[in-house]
Motif scaffolding. Sequence first.
Motif, PDB file in Angstrom:
ATOM      1  N   ASP A 117       0.879  -1.188   0.150  1.00 26.20           N
ATOM      2  CA  ASP A 117      -0.115  -0.043  -0.105  1.00 26.20           C
ATOM      3  C   ASP A 117       0.779   1.234  -0.026  1.00 26.20           C
ATOM      4  O   ASP A 117       0.320   2.351  -0.411  1.00 26.20           O
ATOM      5  N   THR A 118       2.064   1.149   0.359  1.00 24.90           N
ATOM      6  CA  THR A 118       2.893   2.520   0.452  1.00 24.90           C
ATOM      7  C   THR A 118       3.952   2.417  -0.518  1.00 24.90           C
ATOM      8  O   THR A 118       4.995   3.168  -0.417  1.00 24.90           O
ATOM      9  N   ILE A 119       4.195   1.524  -1.504  1.00 17.13           N
ATOM     10  CA  ILE A 119       5.045   1.276  -2.695  1.00 17.13           C
ATOM     11  C   ILE A 119       5.173   2.653  -3.446  1.00 17.13           C
ATOM     12  O   ILE A 119       6.128   3.036  -3.672  1.00 17.13           O
ATOM     13  N   GLY A 120       4.081   3.284  -3.713  1.00 20.76           N
ATOM     14  CA  GLY A 120       4.030   4.515  -4.276  1.00 20.76           C
ATOM     15  C   GLY A 120       4.893   5.630  -3.457  1.00 20.76           C
ATOM     16  O   GLY A 120       5.586   6.335  -4.089  1.00 20.76           O
ATOM     17  N   LYS A 121       4.425   5.737  -2.283  1.00 24.44           N
ATOM     18  CA  LYS A 121       5.130   6.608  -1.648  1.00 24.44           C
ATOM     19  C   LYS A 121       6.495   6.569  -1.460  1.00 24.44           C
ATOM     20  O   LYS A 121       7.381   7.463  -1.510  1.00 24.44           O
ATOM     21  N   ARG A 122       6.853   5.209  -1.129  1.00 24.98           N
ATOM     22  CA  ARG A 122       8.336   4.915  -0.980  1.00 24.98           C
ATOM     23  C   ARG A 122       9.170   5.247  -2.050  1.00 24.98           C
ATOM     24  O   ARG A 122      10.409   5.847  -2.168  1.00 24.98           O
ATOM     25  N   THR A 123       8.563   4.985  -3.342  1.00 23.81           N
ATOM     26  CA  THR A 123       9.272   5.030  -4.650  1.00 23.81           C
ATOM     27  C   THR A 123       9.622   6.671  -4.822  1.00 23.81           C
ATOM     28  O   THR A 123      10.583   7.157  -5.214  1.00 23.81           O
ATOM     29  N   THR A 124       8.546   7.416  -4.862  1.00 19.24           N
ATOM     30  CA  THR A 124       8.408   8.872  -4.820  1.00 19.24           C
ATOM     31  C   THR A 124       9.542   9.460  -3.924  1.00 19.24           C
ATOM     32  O   THR A 124      10.282  10.448  -4.347  1.00 19.24           O
TER      33      THR A 124
END
Length: 254
Positions: A134-141
């Motif tokens: 669920d946090t992969i987008g935030k972590r990548t950004t």
Amino acid sequence: MNSTTVRNLLVRGMLAGLAAGVLALVIAYWLGEPSVDGAIGFEEAHAAHSHGGEEAELVSRSLQSTAGLATGMLVYGVAFGGIAALAYCFALGRAGRFGPRATALLLSGCALLAVYVVPYLKYPATPPAVGNPDTIGKRTTLYFLMILLSVLLATGATVLGKRLAPRIGTYYATLAGVLGFVVVTGIAFAVLPVVNDVPEHFPATLLWRFRLSALAIQVTLWSGFGLIFGELAQRLLQPKPAAVPAAPAVPAGR
């Protein structure tokens, strides 16, 4: 620098990147894959315990760890080598009074620090199948934001050092640039949010080994490229003069 030289350096950069990718592939298979297997085993054990079964694999793990790993590393090495060669064409002659070989090593070392090591210290690598999806987008950004900040700060530190050098000398100007980079990077570390999606009971030793192997892969890739490309660039830009055959000896008395 003319277009022919740039093209020749680009080709040599891609070849050097391919060779460095082979070296990194050996490290990835030898050090990285056992940690990945352990992380996947941990995730599968918890998934089976929670859901009572296992999901079918779309691509087998053996294919991922062999052909998939090799393809990814080699393609990445070639692309990385081409981009680094173009950066080298820009940096050559602007980074100081360094020869082709020394410039390649300096560029590789600085790029490794700015592009990978500094972002890695803030957001270290996480084993696959372990982080929260669920946090992969935030972590990548956040990770790419840290890369961008690190590169910009390194560029700013270089410009600052060059501007201060005529006033306070190269030594103190270099110290000022490095100190400014460290201070502002520390502020960025403090301001950017912390990410910790590793499960509570994930083995600390396995996590440590995975992160060390990820660092070793990148160090091998960048340092291998710097050494190999530096040698190729040296031979292209500063070729050794051809040996002149010695004149035959004239017999005495003539």
